[in-house]
Design a protein around this motif. Structure first.
Motif, PDB file in Angstrom:
ATOM      1  N   GLN A  36     -13.405 -19.739  16.916  1.00  5.84           N
ATOM      2  CA  GLN A  36     -12.760 -20.544  17.961  1.00  5.84           C
ATOM      3  C   GLN A  36     -13.137 -19.983  19.339  1.00  5.84           C
ATOM      4  O   GLN A  36     -13.475 -20.746  20.261  1.00  5.84           O
ATOM      5  N   ALA A  37     -13.097 -18.647  19.464  1.00  5.65           N
ATOM      6  CA  ALA A  37     -13.469 -17.987  20.721  1.00  5.65           C
ATOM      7  C   ALA A  37     -14.965 -18.172  20.994  1.00  5.65           C
ATOM      8  O   ALA A  37     -15.377 -18.479  22.119  1.00  5.65           O
ATOM      9  N   HIS A  38     -15.779 -17.990  19.964  1.00  2.00           N
ATOM     10  CA  HIS A  38     -17.242 -18.125  20.063  1.00  2.00           C
ATOM     11  C   HIS A  38     -17.638 -19.512  20.578  1.00  2.00           C
ATOM     12  O   HIS A  38     -18.490 -19.650  21.449  1.00  2.00           O
ATOM     13  N   TRP A  39     -16.982 -20.540  20.071  1.00  2.00           N
ATOM     14  CA  TRP A  39     -17.342 -21.908  20.461  1.00  2.00           C
ATOM     15  C   TRP A  39     -16.870 -22.266  21.859  1.00  2.00           C
ATOM     16  O   TRP A  39     -17.548 -22.996  22.582  1.00  2.00           O
ATOM     17  N   ASN A  40     -15.696 -21.809  22.235  1.00  2.00           N
ATOM     18  CA  ASN A  40     -15.045 -22.372  23.429  1.00  2.00           C
ATOM     19  C   ASN A  40     -15.140 -21.525  24.683  1.00  2.00           C
ATOM     20  O   ASN A  40     -14.778 -22.011  25.767  1.00  2.00           O
ATOM     21  N   VAL A  41     -15.614 -20.273  24.553  1.00  2.00           N
ATOM     22  CA  VAL A  41     -15.678 -19.432  25.752  1.00  2.00           C
ATOM     23  C   VAL A  41     -16.664 -20.014  26.765  1.00  2.00           C
ATOM     24  O   VAL A  41     -17.684 -20.607  26.399  1.00  2.00           O
ATOM     25  N   GLY A  43     -17.840 -19.499  31.336  1.00  2.00           N
ATOM     26  CA  GLY A  43     -17.724 -18.610  32.491  1.00  2.00           C
ATOM     27  C   GLY A  43     -18.930 -17.702  32.650  1.00  2.00           C
ATOM     28  O   GLY A  43     -19.894 -17.785  31.881  1.00  2.00           O
ATOM     29  N   PRO A  44     -18.875 -16.808  33.674  1.00  2.00           N
ATOM     30  CA  PRO A  44     -20.050 -16.001  34.038  1.00  2.00           C
ATOM     31  C   PRO A  44     -20.525 -15.075  32.910  1.00  2.00           C
ATOM     32  O   PRO A  44     -21.697 -14.708  32.867  1.00  2.00           O
ATOM     33  N   GLU A  45     -19.643 -14.695  32.019  1.00  2.00           N
ATOM     34  CA  GLU A  45     -20.047 -13.805  30.918  1.00  2.00           C
ATOM     35  C   GLU A  45     -20.271 -14.584  29.623  1.00  2.00           C
ATOM     36  O   GLU A  45     -20.213 -14.009  28.527  1.00  2.00           O
ATOM     37  N   PHE A  46     -20.506 -15.889  29.767  1.00  2.00           N
ATOM     38  CA  PHE A  46     -20.593 -16.758  28.596  1.00  2.00           C
ATOM     39  C   PHE A  46     -21.481 -16.196  27.493  1.00  2.00           C
ATOM     40  O   PHE A  46     -21.049 -16.027  26.355  1.00  2.00           O
ATOM     41  N   ILE A  47     -22.743 -15.909  27.839  1.00  2.00           N
ATOM     42  CA  ILE A  47     -23.684 -15.638  26.746  1.00  2.00           C
ATOM     43  C   ILE A  47     -23.344 -14.322  26.036  1.00  2.00           C
ATOM     44  O   ILE A  47     -23.443 -14.226  24.813  1.00  2.00           O
ATOM     45  N   ALA A  48     -22.898 -13.309  26.816  1.00  2.00           N
ATOM     46  CA  ALA A  48     -22.523 -12.029  26.200  1.00  2.00           C
ATOM     47  C   ALA A  48     -21.325 -12.219  25.260  1.00  2.00           C
ATOM     48  O   ALA A  48     -21.343 -11.750  24.115  1.00  2.00           O
ATOM     49  N   LEU A  49     -20.322 -12.919  25.734  1.00  2.00           N
ATOM     50  CA  LEU A  49     -19.102 -13.093  24.924  1.00  2.00           C
ATOM     51  C   LEU A  49     -19.366 -14.022  23.742  1.00  2.00           C
ATOM     52  O   LEU A  49     -18.899 -13.765  22.624  1.00  2.00           O
ATOM     53  N   HIS A  50     -20.113 -15.100  23.978  1.00  2.00           N
ATOM     54  CA  HIS A  50     -20.465 -16.045  22.904  1.00  2.00           C
ATOM     55  C   HIS A  50     -21.140 -15.288  21.750  1.00  2.00           C
ATOM     56  O   HIS A  50     -20.797 -15.470  20.577  1.00  2.00           O
ATOM     57  N   LYS A  51     -22.073 -14.413  22.083  1.00  2.00           N
ATOM     58  CA  LYS A  51     -22.799 -13.657  21.045  1.00  2.00           C
ATOM     59  C   LYS A  51     -21.909 -12.588  20.417  1.00  2.00           C
ATOM     60  O   LYS A  51     -21.942 -12.379  19.201  1.00  2.00           O
ATOM     61  N   GLY A  99     -11.457 -22.169  28.534  1.00  2.00           N
ATOM     62  CA  GLY A  99     -12.680 -21.427  28.296  1.00  2.00           C
ATOM     63  C   GLY A  99     -12.731 -20.055  28.952  1.00  2.00           C
ATOM     64  O   GLY A  99     -13.729 -19.335  28.784  1.00  2.00           O
ATOM     65  N   ASP A 100     -11.688 -19.690  29.681  1.00  2.00           N
ATOM     66  CA  ASP A 100     -11.707 -18.450  30.464  1.00  2.00           C
ATOM     67  C   ASP A 100     -12.055 -17.221  29.609  1.00  2.00           C
ATOM     68  O   ASP A 100     -11.343 -16.906  28.646  1.00  2.00           O
ATOM     69  N   GLY A 101     -13.146 -16.553  29.991  1.00  2.00           N
ATOM     70  CA  GLY A 101     -13.635 -15.415  29.221  1.00  2.00           C
ATOM     71  C   GLY A 101     -12.607 -14.304  29.074  1.00  2.00           C
ATOM     72  O   GLY A 101     -12.437 -13.739  27.985  1.00  2.00           O
ATOM     73  N   VAL A 105     -11.063 -12.754  25.682  1.00  2.00           N
ATOM     74  CA  VAL A 105     -11.147 -11.315  25.393  1.00  2.00           C
ATOM     75  C   VAL A 105      -9.754 -10.768  25.093  1.00  2.00           C
ATOM     76  O   VAL A 105      -9.558 -10.017  24.124  1.00  2.00           O
ATOM     77  N   GLY A 106      -8.773 -11.171  25.877  1.00  2.00           N
ATOM     78  CA  GLY A 106      -7.403 -10.715  25.667  1.00  2.00           C
ATOM     79  C   GLY A 106      -6.856 -11.186  24.328  1.00  2.00           C
ATOM     80  O   GLY A 106      -6.240 -10.416  23.582  1.00  2.00           O
ATOM     81  N   ALA A 107      -7.083 -12.460  24.015  1.00  2.00           N
ATOM     82  CA  ALA A 107      -6.545 -13.030  22.772  1.00  2.00           C
ATOM     83  C   ALA A 107      -7.214 -12.409  21.549  1.00  2.00           C
ATOM     84  O   ALA A 107      -6.540 -12.072  20.568  1.00  2.00           O
ATOM     85  N   LEU A 108      -8.534 -12.234  21.620  1.00  2.00           N
ATOM     86  CA  LEU A 108      -9.229 -11.664  20.464  1.00  2.00           C
ATOM     87  C   LEU A 108      -8.877 -10.183  20.299  1.00  2.00           C
ATOM     88  O   LEU A 108      -8.753  -9.694  19.168  1.00  2.00           O
ATOM     89  N   SER A 109      -8.696  -9.471  21.402  1.00  2.00           N
ATOM     90  CA  SER A 109      -8.244  -8.072  21.327  1.00  2.00           C
ATOM     91  C   SER A 109      -6.894  -8.002  20.630  1.00  2.00           C
ATOM     92  O   SER A 109      -6.672  -7.149  19.758  1.00  2.00           O
ATOM     93  N   ALA A 110      -5.984  -8.897  21.016  1.00  2.00           N
ATOM     94  CA  ALA A 110      -4.629  -8.872  20.451  1.00  2.00           C
ATOM     95  C   ALA A 110      -4.668  -9.140  18.951  1.00  2.00           C
ATOM     96  O   ALA A 110      -3.984  -8.454  18.170  1.00  2.00           O
ATOM     97  N   VAL A 111      -5.457 -10.109  18.528  1.00  2.00           N
ATOM     98  CA  VAL A 111      -5.455 -10.453  17.103  1.00  2.00           C
ATOM     99  C   VAL A 111      -6.199  -9.386  16.290  1.00  2.00           C
ATOM    100  O   VAL A 111      -5.810  -9.064  15.163  1.00  2.00           O
ATOM    101  N   LEU A 112      -7.250  -8.791  16.859  1.00  2.00           N
ATOM    102  CA  LEU A 112      -7.937  -7.695  16.166  1.00  2.00           C
ATOM    103  C   LEU A 112      -6.996  -6.506  15.999  1.00  2.00           C
ATOM    104  O   LEU A 112      -6.946  -5.875  14.933  1.00  2.00           O
TER     105      LEU A 112
END
Ligand SMILES: [Fe+2]
Length: 160
Positions: A36-41, A43-51, A99-101, A105-112
């Motif tokens: 979900q994060a991979h698809w929807n992110v 912003g300026p860090e798109f490609i780094a976060l997407h990958k 889509g805010d990066g 990052v915050g949401a994925l950190s919390a769930v991890l």
């Protein structure tokens, strides 16, 4: 439970299969949240976060397989359909709609972190049931989750 020549007592195997299935539901839920994060992110860090989010997804997919197959090795049935995972998961629903990066990052950190805590607790439970192998499996998953939490969370840690 299936009959097996595995020498762990059936009472222990039954409990182990139960806790493996509980974490399997969480892991499947976590994997869908990474996508979900991979698809929807955006912003300026798109490609780094997407990958990065896809790399986390691939790692979590391996944890899903490890956990499910351990349940079967112990004579159990792996309950890994989407419906069962959604019903049993202890993780909260993925909260980010936009889509805010930084939010991703915050949401994925919390769930991890939430998943990591649950898995770490299973190391002790597996040891209490005298199953060093399931404890080792959960240790491997927990070590991996700690690494991915670092990779994701580092985006927010520039200032202490
Ligand atoms: Fe993709």
């Amino acid at each position: 439970m299936y009959r097996t020549r595995n020498d762990l007592p059936e009472s222990a195997r039954t409990k182990l299969v139960e806790l493996l299935n509980a974490r399997l539901a969480d892991a499947i839920d976590l994997q869908t949240q990474c996508k979900q994060a991979h698809w929807n992110v955006k912003g300026p860090e798109f490609i780094a976060l997407h990958k990065l989010f896809d790399e986390v997804n691939e790692a979590v997919e391996e944890y899903v397989d490890l956990i499910a197959e351990r349940a079967v090795q112990l004579g159990g049935v792996a309950d890994g359909t989407a419906r069962v995972a959604a019903e049993r998961s202890s993780l909260p629903e993925y909260p980010v709609k936009g889509g805010d990066g930084r939010e991703h990052v915050g949401a994925l950190s919390a769930v991890l972190a939430a998943f990591g805590k649950l898995v770490r607790a299973e190391i002790d439970r597996a040891n209490e049931l005298s199953d060093a192998d399931t404890a080792d499996l959960f240790t491997e998953v927990s070590r991996g989750v700690d690494k991915w939490l670092w990779f994701v969370e580092a985006h927010l840690q520039a200032e202490r």
